[in-house]
Design an enzyme around this catalytic site. Structure first.
Site, PDB file in Angstrom:
ATOM      1  N   VAL A   1      -3.068   3.512   8.961  1.00 43.84           N
ATOM      2  CA  VAL A   1      -3.106   4.069   7.848  1.00 43.84           C
ATOM      3  C   VAL A   1      -4.605   3.725   7.276  1.00 43.84           C
ATOM      4  CG1 VAL A   1      -2.323   4.220   5.398  1.00 43.84           C
ATOM      5  CG2 VAL A   1      -0.883   3.990   7.147  1.00 43.84           C
TER       6      VAL A   1
ATOM      7  N   LEU B   1       3.185 -11.726  -8.933  1.00 45.42           N
ATOM      8  CA  LEU B   1       1.979 -11.305  -9.335  1.00 45.42           C
ATOM      9  C   LEU B   1       1.646  -9.748  -9.035  1.00 45.42           C
ATOM     10  CD1 LEU B   1      -0.715 -12.094 -10.792  1.00 45.42           C
ATOM     11  CD2 LEU B   1      -1.553 -12.809  -8.713  1.00 45.42           C
TER      12      LEU B   1
ATOM     13  N   SER C   1       0.826  -1.276  -0.093  1.00 52.47           N
ATOM     14  CA  SER C   1      -0.097   0.016   0.000  1.00 52.47           C
ATOM     15  C   SER C   1       0.805   1.151  -0.041  1.00 52.47           C
ATOM     16  CB  SER C   1      -0.801   0.137   1.413  1.00 52.47           C
ATOM     17  OG  SER C   1      -1.799  -0.938   1.253  1.00 52.47           O
TER      18      SER C   1
ATOM     19  N   LYS D   1       9.535  -4.427  15.051  1.00 47.89           N
ATOM     20  CA  LYS D   1       9.797  -3.033  14.663  1.00 47.89           C
ATOM     21  C   LYS D   1      10.595  -2.236  15.449  1.00 47.89           C
ATOM     22  CE  LYS D   1       7.748  -1.644  10.896  1.00 47.89           C
ATOM     23  NZ  LYS D   1       8.188  -2.203   9.586  1.00 47.89           N
TER      24      LYS D   1
ATOM     25  N   SER E   1       8.343   2.599  10.382  1.00 43.44           N
ATOM     26  CA  SER E   1       8.015   1.980  11.672  1.00 43.44           C
ATOM     27  C   SER E   1       6.426   2.036  11.983  1.00 43.44           C
ATOM     28  CB  SER E   1       8.834   2.358  12.686  1.00 43.44           C
ATOM     29  OG  SER E   1       8.653   1.573  13.960  1.00 43.44           O
TER      30      SER E   1
ATOM     31  N   ASP F   1      14.028 -11.061  -1.774  1.00 47.37           N
ATOM     32  CA  ASP F   1      13.277 -11.051  -0.475  1.00 47.37           C
ATOM     33  C   ASP F   1      14.337 -10.229   0.458  1.00 47.37           C
ATOM     34  OD1 ASP F   1      12.978 -12.055   2.454  1.00 47.37           O
ATOM     35  OD2 ASP F   1      11.712 -13.979   1.259  1.00 47.37           O
ATOM     36  N   VAL F   2      13.922  -9.366   1.323  1.00 47.49           N
ATOM     37  CA  VAL F   2      14.978  -8.711   2.222  1.00 47.49           C
ATOM     38  C   VAL F   2      15.533  -9.608   3.160  1.00 47.49           C
ATOM     39  CG1 VAL F   2      13.403  -6.545   2.260  1.00 47.49           C
ATOM     40  CG2 VAL F   2      12.925  -8.261   4.055  1.00 47.49           C
TER      41      VAL F   2
ATOM     42  N   LYS G   1       3.268  -7.667   9.041  1.00 51.17           N
ATOM     43  CA  LYS G   1       2.698  -6.432   9.947  1.00 51.17           C
ATOM     44  C   LYS G   1       1.150  -6.973  10.383  1.00 51.17           C
ATOM     45  CE  LYS G   1      -0.214  -4.051   6.569  1.00 51.17           C
ATOM     46  NZ  LYS G   1      -0.596  -2.742   5.823  1.00 51.17           N
TER      47      LYS G   1
ATOM     48  N   LYS H   1       3.085   0.741  16.993  1.00 50.63           N
ATOM     49  CA  LYS H   1       3.115  -0.638  17.824  1.00 50.63           C
ATOM     50  C   LYS H   1       4.586  -1.092  18.379  1.00 50.63           C
ATOM     51  CE  LYS H   1      -0.947  -2.573  16.028  1.00 50.63           C
ATOM     52  NZ  LYS H   1      -1.575  -1.097  15.307  1.00 50.63           N
TER      53      LYS H   1
HETATM   54  N1  LIG Z   1      -0.636   0.117   6.875  1.00 50.26           N
HETATM   55  C1  LIG Z   1      -0.583   0.402   8.220  1.00 50.26           C
HETATM   56  O1  LIG Z   1      -1.538   0.781   8.905  1.00 50.26           O
HETATM   57  C2  LIG Z   1       0.789   1.019   8.723  1.00 50.26           C
HETATM   58  C3  LIG Z   1       0.768   1.813   9.908  1.00 50.26           C
HETATM   59  C4  LIG Z   1       2.237   1.994  10.542  1.00 50.26           C
HETATM   60  C5  LIG Z   1       3.125   1.476   9.733  1.00 50.26           C
HETATM   61  N2  LIG Z   1       3.222   0.776   8.859  1.00 50.26           N
HETATM   62  C6  LIG Z   1       4.441  -0.029   8.272  1.00 50.26           C
HETATM   63  O2  LIG Z   1       4.653   0.655   6.800  1.00 50.26           O
HETATM   64  C7  LIG Z   1       5.163  -0.175   6.164  1.00 50.26           C
HETATM   65  C8  LIG Z   1       4.558  -0.561   4.815  1.00 50.26           C
HETATM   66  O3  LIG Z   1       3.344  -1.104   4.945  1.00 50.26           O
HETATM   67  P1  LIG Z   1       2.370  -1.298   3.830  1.00 50.26           P
HETATM   68  O4  LIG Z   1       0.786  -1.034   4.709  1.00 50.26           O
HETATM   69  O5  LIG Z   1       2.439  -0.824   2.697  1.00 50.26           O
HETATM   70  O6  LIG Z   1       2.243  -2.994   3.967  1.00 50.26           O
HETATM   71  P2  LIG Z   1       1.553  -3.873   2.626  1.00 50.26           P
HETATM   72  O7  LIG Z   1       0.760  -3.245   1.985  1.00 50.26           O
HETATM   73  O8  LIG Z   1       1.388  -5.300   3.472  1.00 50.26           O
HETATM   74  O9  LIG Z   1       3.134  -4.291   1.816  1.00 50.26           O
HETATM   75  C9  LIG Z   1       4.089  -4.835   2.460  1.00 50.26           C
HETATM   76  C10 LIG Z   1       5.113  -5.104   1.156  1.00 50.26           C
HETATM   77  O10 LIG Z   1       6.182  -5.817   1.634  1.00 50.26           O
HETATM   78  C11 LIG Z   1       6.829  -6.755   0.844  1.00 50.26           C
HETATM   79  N3  LIG Z   1       7.151  -7.788   1.547  1.00 50.26           N
HETATM   80  C12 LIG Z   1       6.971  -8.401   2.652  1.00 50.26           C
HETATM   81  N4  LIG Z   1       7.667  -9.388   2.930  1.00 50.26           N
HETATM   82  C13 LIG Z   1       8.883  -9.288   2.004  1.00 50.26           C
HETATM   83  C14 LIG Z   1      10.293  -9.606   1.940  1.00 50.26           C
HETATM   84  N5  LIG Z   1      10.507 -10.619   3.064  1.00 50.26           N
HETATM   85  N6  LIG Z   1      10.982  -9.258   1.089  1.00 50.26           N
HETATM   86  C15 LIG Z   1      10.913  -8.210   0.351  1.00 50.26           C
HETATM   87  N7  LIG Z   1       9.440  -7.886   0.360  1.00 50.26           N
HETATM   88  C16 LIG Z   1       8.532  -8.099   1.516  1.00 50.26           C
HETATM   89  C17 LIG Z   1       5.298  -7.121   0.128  1.00 50.26           C
HETATM   90  O11 LIG Z   1       5.075  -7.737  -1.176  1.00 50.26           O
HETATM   91  P3  LIG Z   1       5.618  -9.294  -1.404  1.00 50.26           P
HETATM   92  O12 LIG Z   1       4.549 -10.055  -0.357  1.00 50.26           O
HETATM   93  O13 LIG Z   1       5.206  -9.491  -2.717  1.00 50.26           O
HETATM   94  O14 LIG Z   1       7.034  -9.790  -1.004  1.00 50.26           O
HETATM   95  C18 LIG Z   1       4.620  -5.660  -0.070  1.00 50.26           C
HETATM   96  O15 LIG Z   1       5.177  -5.040  -1.348  1.00 50.26           O
HETATM   97  C19 LIG Z   1       5.461  -1.541   6.992  1.00 50.26           C
HETATM   98  O16 LIG Z   1       6.706  -1.406   7.388  1.00 50.26           O
HETATM   99  C20 LIG Z   1       4.677  -1.301   7.971  1.00 50.26           C
HETATM  100  O17 LIG Z   1       5.053  -2.005   9.136  1.00 50.26           O
HETATM  101  C21 LIG Z   1       2.045   0.320   8.171  1.00 50.26           C
END
Ligand SMILES: NC(=O)c1ccc[n+]([C@@H]2O[C@H](COP(=O)([O-])OP(=O)(O)OC[C@H]3O[C@@H](n4cnc5c(N)ncnc54)[C@H](OP(=O)(O)O)[C@@H]3O)[C@@H](O)[C@H]2O)c1
Length: 344
Positions: free
Chosen positions: A184, A50, A24, A155, A140, A77-78, A101, A143
């Site tokens: 978010v 995909l 996202s 985190k 980050s 992969d990270v 997450k 949480k």
């Molecule tokens: N969403 C919220 O409410 C929120 C709030 C506060 C902070 N955050 C932080 O913001 C960041 C982004 O969140 P988001 O909402 O964008 O999450 P998201 O939509 O779940 O996206 C996660 C991304 O990470 C990739 N990913 C997961 N595991 C991976 C790995 N081992 N190696 C490489 N890529 C990997 C996923 O793609 P693949 O699965 O294809 O690898 C995807 O592109 C995160 O660090 C989260 O902790 C989010």
């Protein structure tokens, strides 16, 4: 442009890599950067082919050929340091958004979450140093502050890894900073899309775990702007925390659909009643700017000018903490609806 937007950030000619670029945050960040500036290259780094091919199709429609040609899609992969090191060749800026997450999934599969969120963070640090990357911003979450669940704990470990990495950088000069924010609105797997789906199915009640529960809220665009402006002002070692509003969960339900009821389903394992972004102990290292707080690093063995004491900053009060229940900024129904109206 919003209140968190950068003032003069210039990304023209830069090579930017976004871990989790298909998520996202990553998607919106990349669209924003491509629309607003002229980077040399933007690299998506993630695992699932995909999600990458869907993103390719959609961005090809959104952008002209020359802009689209700046994109690179790197499967990786990270957890894989070698692959990451290869991907980071020639990169100027890394935005680290890849993470696991989901709180319940992390409780059930702790080692998976540790591998991605903690070892992944360490790999990003190593690969960035080895490639002489200039700036790294890691995402980050609230949480991570006084964590009670495994996700938050990983985190926090990640935050500490990035803050400390500035001390490893020596002559290379890579600077690392962290951005920490709350829920978010509308991101993948969050409560708002769940509520929208249930309402679409004709639900007359929406589940809330506890009527007293409060959360911090930010939109995806605000998150992106906040990361960009933090990139602009970072000096290395900061945890940047935006000033954002809180809302109770029952008020969120009411704002989304005034006629629907609230069904209390009980607090979930690993869930807090209220979230915190800065604890009273962190507050000693915290300075306040107009739109954000900055938790400054306390162990600094690299050249760094502190924010504290500069014009436009002030110290926070003794015993200050920044928590979603004691926040003095509360989201109104209209405020939430304006956030929901933002492009999902
Ligand atoms: N969403 C919220 O409410 C929120 C709030 C506060 C902070 N955050 C932080 O913001 C960041 C982004 O969140 P988001 O909402 O964008 O999450 P998201 O939509 O779940 O996206 C996660 C991304 O990470 C990739 N990913 C997961 N595991 C991976 C790995 N081992 N190696 C490489 N890529 C990997 C996923 O793609 P693949 O699965 O294809 O690898 C995807 O592109 C995160 O660090 C989260 O902790 C989010």
């Amino acid at each position: 442009m919003g209140r968190f937007s950068p003032k003069t950030l210039d990304l023209d000619g830069k090579v930017i890599l976004v871990t989790g670029g298909t998520g996202s945050f990553g998607r919106r960040f990349i669209e924003t950067v491509l629309r607003r500036s002229a980077p040399r290259k933007v690299i998506v780094y993630s695992r699932d082919e995909l999600k990458q091919s869907d993103m390719q199709l959609e961005l090809r429609e959104q952008f002209d050929e020359a802009t689209y040609a700046k994109l690179r899609f790197f499967l990786g992969d990270v957890r894989d340091r070698e692959r990451l090191t290869l991907a980071l060749r020639g990169v100027d800026i890394v935005i680290h958004a890849a993470a696991l997450k989901q709180v319940p999934a992390a409780e059930y599969n702790p080692s998976e979450c540790i591998h991605t969120n903690v070892l992944g963070a360490e790999n990003v640090v190593w690969a960035s140093l080895n490639n002489h990357v200039k700036q790294v911003v890691a995402l980050s979450t609230d949480k991570a502050c006084n964590p009670i669940n495994l996700y938050g704990a990983t985190k926090l470990a990640s935050d500490k890894t990035f803050v400390a990495a500035n001390n490893l950088s020596g002559d290379i000069g890579t600077r690392f900073a962290v951005v920490r924010y709350g829920n978010v609105v509308g991101s993948r797997g969050s409560v708002v899309p769940l509520y929208k789906r249930l309402l679409g199915q004709g639900a007359t009640e929406l589940p809330v775990t506890d009527a007293r529960m409060t959360r911090f809220w930010i939109t995806l665009n605000q998150g992106v702007e906040f990361v960009l402006s933090s990139l602009e002002i970072m000096r290395g070692g900061e945890i940047f925390v935006p000033k954002i509003p809180s809302m109770t969960m029952p008020d969120l339900v009411k704002a989304m659909s005034p006629d629907v009821g609230v069904k209390i389903v009980g607090i979930r394992p690993g869930e807090k009643l209220h979230e915190m972004m800065i604890s009273a102990d962190d507050a000693r290292a915290t300075v306040e700017l107009a739109d954000r707080y900055v938790i400054e690093p306390t162990f600094v063995e690299y050249p760094r000018k502190p924010f504290r004491g500069e014009a436009g900053t002030k110290d926070v009060a003794e015993g200050f903490s920044y928590s979603s229940d004691s926040n003095d900024d509360w989201l109104s129904e209209d405020g939430l609806n304006a956030m929901l109206a933002e492009k999902a």
